[in-house]
Design a protein around this motif. Structure first.
Motif, PDB file in Angstrom:
ATOM      1  N   ALA A  24       5.365  66.813   3.081  1.00 33.69           N
ATOM      2  CA  ALA A  24       6.425  67.359   3.928  1.00 33.69           C
ATOM      3  C   ALA A  24       7.814  66.986   3.425  1.00 33.69           C
ATOM      4  N   THR A  25       8.079  65.690   3.274  1.00 29.70           N
ATOM      5  CA  THR A  25       9.453  65.243   3.027  1.00 29.70           C
ATOM      6  C   THR A  25       9.912  65.530   1.603  1.00 29.70           C
ATOM      7  N   ALA A  26       9.139  65.075   0.607  1.00 26.21           N
ATOM      8  CA  ALA A  26       9.570  65.299  -0.777  1.00 26.21           C
ATOM      9  C   ALA A  26       9.634  66.789  -1.104  1.00 26.21           C
ATOM     10  N   THR A  27       8.657  67.564  -0.611  1.00 23.73           N
ATOM     11  CA  THR A  27       8.687  69.012  -0.869  1.00 23.73           C
ATOM     12  C   THR A  27       9.930  69.628  -0.240  1.00 23.73           C
ATOM     13  N   SER A  28      10.285  69.209   0.967  1.00 21.19           N
ATOM     14  CA  SER A  28      11.508  69.724   1.612  1.00 21.19           C
ATOM     15  C   SER A  28      12.751  69.373   0.797  1.00 21.19           C
ATOM     16  N   ILE A  29      12.800  68.138   0.291  1.00 22.68           N
ATOM     17  CA  ILE A  29      13.940  67.730  -0.533  1.00 22.68           C
ATOM     18  C   ILE A  29      14.049  68.618  -1.776  1.00 22.68           C
ATOM     19  N   LEU A  30      12.918  68.894  -2.445  1.00 20.76           N
ATOM     20  CA  LEU A  30      12.947  69.739  -3.645  1.00 20.76           C
ATOM     21  C   LEU A  30      13.390  71.162  -3.312  1.00 20.76           C
ATOM     22  N   ILE A  31      13.014  71.669  -2.153  1.00 19.04           N
ATOM     23  CA  ILE A  31      13.479  72.997  -1.745  1.00 19.04           C
ATOM     24  C   ILE A  31      15.001  72.991  -1.601  1.00 19.04           C
ATOM     25  N   LEU A  32      15.556  71.952  -0.976  1.00 17.58           N
ATOM     26  CA  LEU A  32      17.008  71.874  -0.814  1.00 17.58           C
ATOM     27  C   LEU A  32      17.707  71.737  -2.164  1.00 17.58           C
ATOM     28  N   ILE A  33      17.081  71.036  -3.103  1.00 18.81           N
ATOM     29  CA  ILE A  33      17.656  70.911  -4.443  1.00 18.81           C
ATOM     30  C   ILE A  33      17.654  72.263  -5.142  1.00 18.81           C
ATOM     31  N   GLU A  34      16.547  72.990  -5.043  1.00 14.78           N
ATOM     32  CA  GLU A  34      16.480  74.318  -5.671  1.00 14.78           C
ATOM     33  C   GLU A  34      17.552  75.259  -5.132  1.00 14.78           C
ATOM     34  N   GLU A  35      17.875  75.103  -3.864  1.00 13.49           N
ATOM     35  CA  GLU A  35      18.862  76.000  -3.247  1.00 13.49           C
ATOM     36  C   GLU A  35      20.298  75.577  -3.548  1.00 13.49           C
ATOM     37  N   GLY A  36      20.462  74.454  -4.249  1.00  9.19           N
ATOM     38  CA  GLY A  36      21.799  73.994  -4.588  1.00  9.19           C
ATOM     39  C   GLY A  36      22.479  73.209  -3.484  1.00  9.19           C
ATOM     40  N   ASN A  37      21.737  72.845  -2.446  1.00 12.76           N
ATOM     41  CA  ASN A  37      22.321  72.114  -1.328  1.00 12.76           C
ATOM     42  C   ASN A  37      22.252  70.595  -1.506  1.00 12.76           C
ATOM     43  N   LEU A  38      21.582  70.152  -2.559  1.00 14.30           N
ATOM     44  CA  LEU A  38      21.377  68.727  -2.780  1.00 14.30           C
ATOM     45  C   LEU A  38      21.100  68.523  -4.259  1.00 14.30           C
ATOM     46  N   ARG A  39      21.401  67.345  -4.771  1.00 16.62           N
ATOM     47  CA  ARG A  39      21.090  66.992  -6.152  1.00 16.62           C
ATOM     48  C   ARG A  39      20.370  65.649  -6.176  1.00 16.62           C
ATOM     49  N   LEU A  40      19.539  65.459  -7.184  1.00 20.07           N
ATOM     50  CA  LEU A  40      18.872  64.173  -7.333  1.00 20.07           C
ATOM     51  C   LEU A  40      19.869  63.040  -7.509  1.00 20.07           C
ATOM     52  N   SER A  41      20.997  63.332  -8.117  1.00 15.63           N
ATOM     53  CA  SER A  41      22.007  62.299  -8.388  1.00 15.63           C
ATOM     54  C   SER A  41      22.942  62.047  -7.214  1.00 15.63           C
ATOM     55  N   ASP A  42      22.812  62.829  -6.137  1.00 13.97           N
ATOM     56  CA  ASP A  42      23.701  62.627  -4.992  1.00 13.97           C
ATOM     57  C   ASP A  42      23.540  61.220  -4.421  1.00 13.97           C
ATOM     58  N   ARG A  43      24.666  60.625  -4.055  1.00  9.64           N
ATOM     59  CA  ARG A  43      24.664  59.286  -3.487  1.00  9.64           C
ATOM     60  C   ARG A  43      24.398  59.357  -1.981  1.00  9.64           C
ATOM     61  N   LEU A  44      23.673  58.361  -1.497  1.00 11.40           N
ATOM     62  CA  LEU A  44      23.333  58.344  -0.079  1.00 11.40           C
ATOM     63  C   LEU A  44      24.590  58.295   0.782  1.00 11.40           C
ATOM     64  N   GLY A  45      25.605  57.576   0.322  1.00  8.86           N
ATOM     65  CA  GLY A  45      26.832  57.471   1.093  1.00  8.86           C
ATOM     66  C   GLY A  45      27.526  58.801   1.294  1.00  8.86           C
ATOM     67  N   ARG A  46      27.320  59.750   0.363  1.00  5.29           N
ATOM     68  CA  ARG A  46      27.926  61.074   0.525  1.00  5.29           C
ATOM     69  C   ARG A  46      27.160  61.905   1.536  1.00  5.29           C
ATOM     70  N   VAL A  47      25.833  61.809   1.501  1.00  5.41           N
ATOM     71  CA  VAL A  47      25.001  62.647   2.371  1.00  5.41           C
ATOM     72  C   VAL A  47      24.934  62.083   3.784  1.00  5.41           C
ATOM     73  N   LEU A  48      24.772  60.765   3.882  1.00 11.16           N
ATOM     74  CA  LEU A  48      24.701  60.092   5.187  1.00 11.16           C
ATOM     75  C   LEU A  48      25.758  58.985   5.198  1.00 11.16           C
ATOM     76  N   PRO A  49      26.995  59.297   5.558  1.00 10.98           N
ATOM     77  CA  PRO A  49      28.079  58.307   5.465  1.00 10.98           C
ATOM     78  C   PRO A  49      27.815  57.033   6.251  1.00 10.98           C
ATOM     79  N   GLU A  50      27.026  57.111   7.326  1.00 15.07           N
ATOM     80  CA  GLU A  50      26.772  55.916   8.129  1.00 15.07           C
ATOM     81  C   GLU A  50      25.969  54.858   7.362  1.00 15.07           C
ATOM     82  N   PHE A  51      25.346  55.251   6.254  1.00 13.80           N
ATOM     83  CA  PHE A  51      24.600  54.306   5.428  1.00 13.80           C
ATOM     84  C   PHE A  51      25.446  53.708   4.301  1.00 13.80           C
ATOM     85  N   ASP A  52      26.728  54.047   4.246  1.00 15.38           N
ATOM     86  CA  ASP A  52      27.589  53.583   3.149  1.00 15.38           C
ATOM     87  C   ASP A  52      28.105  52.175   3.449  1.00 15.38           C
ATOM     88  N   ASN A  53      27.192  51.197   3.406  1.00 15.69           N
ATOM     89  CA  ASN A  53      27.542  49.800   3.648  1.00 15.69           C
ATOM     90  C   ASN A  53      26.518  48.923   2.952  1.00 15.69           C
TER      91      ASN A  53
END
Length: 803
Positions: A104-133
């Protein structure tokens, strides 16, 4: 390659509540038509029956698929035993547990990457700012998918007591336990966060996104998360779902409600657990990956290149090879069995589920059990998973006999991955004794009748089993097998009976059952005994005792022993710990060695043969490309768990210290995801103990206070306080200092609760034991060992092979 397709339209029948969605189950096929030997394939029946008879599982659903069809399907045993018995059925729905992560989860992530909405190199702090600590903002999506984010394995269940919103706030504030990217540590927390990423990027709940983009397009009608409370919409009747265990002592049985307590606290939907599915739905998903992301019904969920990326381990180290959500080769790779190649991949779930997929042969294996039913104290499906995969692979008759390149998929939509060694200018190239023997053309064995003492760790650098290599060797007659503790496949944590090897039909005589030494009668039809297992370098790890007893038996029967040598997994330079007192000679202390002896099996065989005056005819076929300073990670060899709970090099390094404490009233991590990396007991307050251990400033070591609930041994099902051991610098880490420091601090903090008597059995040194009871310092205790260690080094020097 052409794939057989079938479309099944399920018509809603009045009163039965059947979903009218189109699904695409795989067709059944005669095994011969897909290149499988029916007789060999149906040996799986015996493996299932034995697992049920031995109460390893109550029941199981097993599917083997090949070339687009189901060639083997069986439902056996019981789906439930309380409050009444129910027979297992093929359409039983199981709690997938951690299979949620890749499916479920990894396949969903790969779908979002294929659509250009996410990259493997994206930093967690950019996607979920509340985790930037606390350094978490730099974690990448790729590191989360490969379990290399530096996060703890799981967060305290107490963090969920105030509801989902409060739990997420606490999760966002957790600390890193190591730098991101440093090493593989299997982490539920990482996939909890990835589920949150899917929701934040897609704007939809994880269950809705996965349902719309994966399960509905593929016709996986029975696959879904089962929400708890508001928003619950359950089309599958609960009677078809395999129950697990009561939610609490005396509480209601969990049936149709996710077993994982964190997912349950979050409403039944989480990135690490919560999915429910049938074996046939998983077969559809597996075939979709084999067909490069296109389902059996023609609907595509991923591109071929996205699927290739999911299963490519990249440049991860040899014993930590993970794809993007998938296990390729780690300590959890038991469901691969013995014969599937290095390009295969899969995953397991805590509730007893597993899937393994081999693109090289277009084959997959699904094994679903409910191991926790009815009381959470059930057996383990590990042996069944491995046996089914091995038997399925042994039934394949049209596969190429040539070994594939490392991590390569030879044909089909998934293009070959490049061998890892091309990424290094000077790759590690250790070759074990079996590799050297093959290069010699089996010269020492030609014309001989051979008995092989081995287990699943006996394998070539390329992954071929030593059993299979010798069975097929020209002018060599392999007549029988001997197995050590844990059995021929390394999966049994009890006495091991004699058996028959499924792949070769050879008898397997257990040396950890009725006898621990080969009898003269057992050697009557043998000329040579070949010894090939991977040891981990601790005195009380019993493979080295079996080696000594085999040498004794060979001398008594006038036979030759050939040791196919392997590296000492934790290095050959350091020696540490007290030497065994003579009064403690036993199967866990065969010879007067220190706890950490720093020798290979070949070197120990030479020492035993001379120092114990055994005088057997002995030949050691040495490794090449290994030096004493090399730990296992420097060899380039694939890590294979030497025993069920020895799942990583870190655990092997820790074991000489923590292993000393196992016979006392402590939980040492057995029955958790990280054996030996966590130590505790119900009577330990974790924070004061962790503070005392950290105050000792052990080199290369830190301690985190934790609570955990093991599923094995004396505290099975009990909540234990304790510590998580973090090895921050392997080069400075001292396992014996760790073990003695733990003993000394426990004696000081818990003089009445901790029962140290069992410590003497593994220490095998009365003076050290008396010093611990007397409250002497770690430095004083370890200084006592120095004179005898110096004498041991002088004796050892005469038998060393490597420099």
């Amino acid at each position: 390659m052409r794939r057989r397709r079938i479309f099944i339209v399920v018509v809603a029948l009045a009163g039965l509540g059947v979903n009218s969605a189109v699904r695409a189950d795989l067709p059944s096929a005669d095994p011969v038509s897909v290149g499988l030997d029916p007789e060999r394939l149906h040996r799986i029946d015996g493996a299932i029956d034995r697992a049920i008879e031995r109460k390893q599982v109550r029941g199981a659903v097993v599917l083997v698929g090949r070339k687009g069809s189901i060639a083997y399907a069986r439902a056996a045993g019981q789906r439930a035993v309380v409050p009444q018995s129910e027979a297992m059925t093929r359409d039983t729905v199981f709690d997938m547990a951690s299979l949620t992560k890749p499916v479920a989860t990894a396949t969903s992530i790969l779908i979002l990457i294929e659509e250009g909405n996410l990259r493997l190199s994206d930093r967690l702090g950019r996607v979920l700012p509340e985790f930037d600590n606390h350094g978490k903002g730099a974690i990448t999506i790729e590191q989360l998918l490969r379990h290399r984010a530096g996060l703890i394995p799981d967060d305290p269940i107490g963090d969920y007591k105030d509801g989902a919103d409060a739990a997420w706030k606490r999760l966002a504030e957790i600390d890193l336990v190591r730098p991101p990217g440093e090493r593989f540590v299997y982490s539920d927390v990482g996939f909890l966060i990835l589920g949150r990423v899917v929701e934040r990027v897609s704007g939809k709940p994880l269950d809705a996104f996965a349902g719309e983009r994966i399960f509905e397009p593929l016709g996986m009608k029975d696959t879904r998360f089962r929400r708890i409370g508001a928003g619950a919409n359950h089309a599958v009747p609960v009677e078809r779902i395999a129950p697990t265990e009561p939610e609490s002592r005396g509480g209601p049985m969990l049936r149709g409600v996710v077993h994982d307590p964190r997912s349950r606290a979050l409403g039944g939907v989480a990135g690490h657990a919560g999915l429910f599915a049938t074996a046939d739905d998983l077969a559809v998903y597996a075939q979709t990956l084999l067909d490069g992301g296109r389902g059996p019904n023609g609907r595509r969920i991923l591109s071929p290149l996205a699927v290739r990326a999911m299963v490519d381990p990249g440049n991860t180290p040899a014993n930590e090879r993970r794809g993007l959500g998938w296990d390729v080769q780690t300590g959890q790779s038991g469901p691969r069995g013995t014969l599937f190649g290095p390009g295969s991949f899969g995953h397991t779930g805590f509730t007893g589920t597993s899937i393994w997929i081999d693109p090289e042969t277009s084959t997959f294996v699904v094994v679903l059990t409910s191991r926790l039913h009815p009381d959470g104290r059930g057996g383990s499906p590990s042996a069944l998973r491995s046996q089914v995969a091995t038997l399925a692979a042994a039934a394949i008759l049209d596969a190429s006999p040539r070994p594939p390149a490392a991590a390569a998929i030879l044909d089909g939509p998934l293009a070959p991955a490049r061998p890892e060694t091309t990424r290094h200018t000077t790759p590690p190239n250790t070759r074990c004794g079996i590799d050297v023997l093959v290069e010699q053309g089996f010269r020492p064995l030609r014309g001989k009748r051979v008995a092989l003492m081995t287990n699943h760790t006996g394998r070539t650098r390329g992954g071929a089993s030593t059993i299979d290599v010798l069975f097929r060797a020209p002018d060599v007659k392999l007549v029988k097998l001997f197995s050590p503790e844990h059995g021929i496949r390394g999966l049994v944590d009890a006495a091991v009976p004699d058996s028959v090897d499924a792949a070769t039909g050879l008898p397997v005589i257990s040396l950890y059952g009725k006898t621990r030494k080969p009898t003269v009668k057992a050697l009557e039809d043998v000329d040579v005994i070949v010894f090939d297992v991977q040891d981990i370098g601790a005195r009380f790890y019993t493979y080295i005792s079996t080696l000594g007893l085999v040498l004794e038996a060979a001398r008594e029967a006038n036979r030759t022993v050939i040791v196919l040598d392997r590296p000492n997994a934790i290095g050959g330079r350091e020696v540490a710990g007290p030497l065994r007192d003579d009064e403690f000679a036993s199967f866990i202390a065969y010879h007067r060695l220190p706890v950490r002896h720093g020798m290979t099996l070949g070197e120990l065989a030479r020492l035993y043969n001379a120092e114990r005056k055994i005088g057997a005819s002995l030949e050691v076929i040495a490794c090449t490309g290994w030096s004493r300073d090399d730990l296992f990670d420097r060899t380039g060899l694939v890590w294979v768990n030497p025993s069920p709970n020895m799942r990583s090099l870190t655990e092997a390094l820790i074991y000489p210290g923590v292993g000393l404490l196992e016979a006392t009233n402590l939980a040492t991590g057995r029955g958790t995801d990280t054996p030996f990396e966590r130590v505790g007991a119900p009577w330990i307050d974790p924070q004061p103990w962790a503070a005392a251990l950290n105050a000792a400033k052990l080199p290369g070591t830190r301690f985190i206070p934790i609570h955990f609930t093991p599923t094995q041994r004396q505290y099975a099902g009990a909540r234990c306080g304790g510590v998580l051991i973090l090895v921050t610098d392997w080069s400075r880490f001292e396992p014996l200092r760790l073990g003695i420091t733990m003993a000394v601090t426990l004696r000081a903090q818990y003089p009445h609760e901790w029962k140290p008597e069992g410590l003497l059995r593994l220490l095998a040194d009365r003076a050290t034991y008396d010093d611990i009871l007397a409250g002497k310092s770690v430095e004083v205790i370890m200084a006592r060992w120095a004179p005898e260690l110096e004498e041991f080094r002088k004796v050892r020097e005469r038998y060393l092979i490597y420099r």
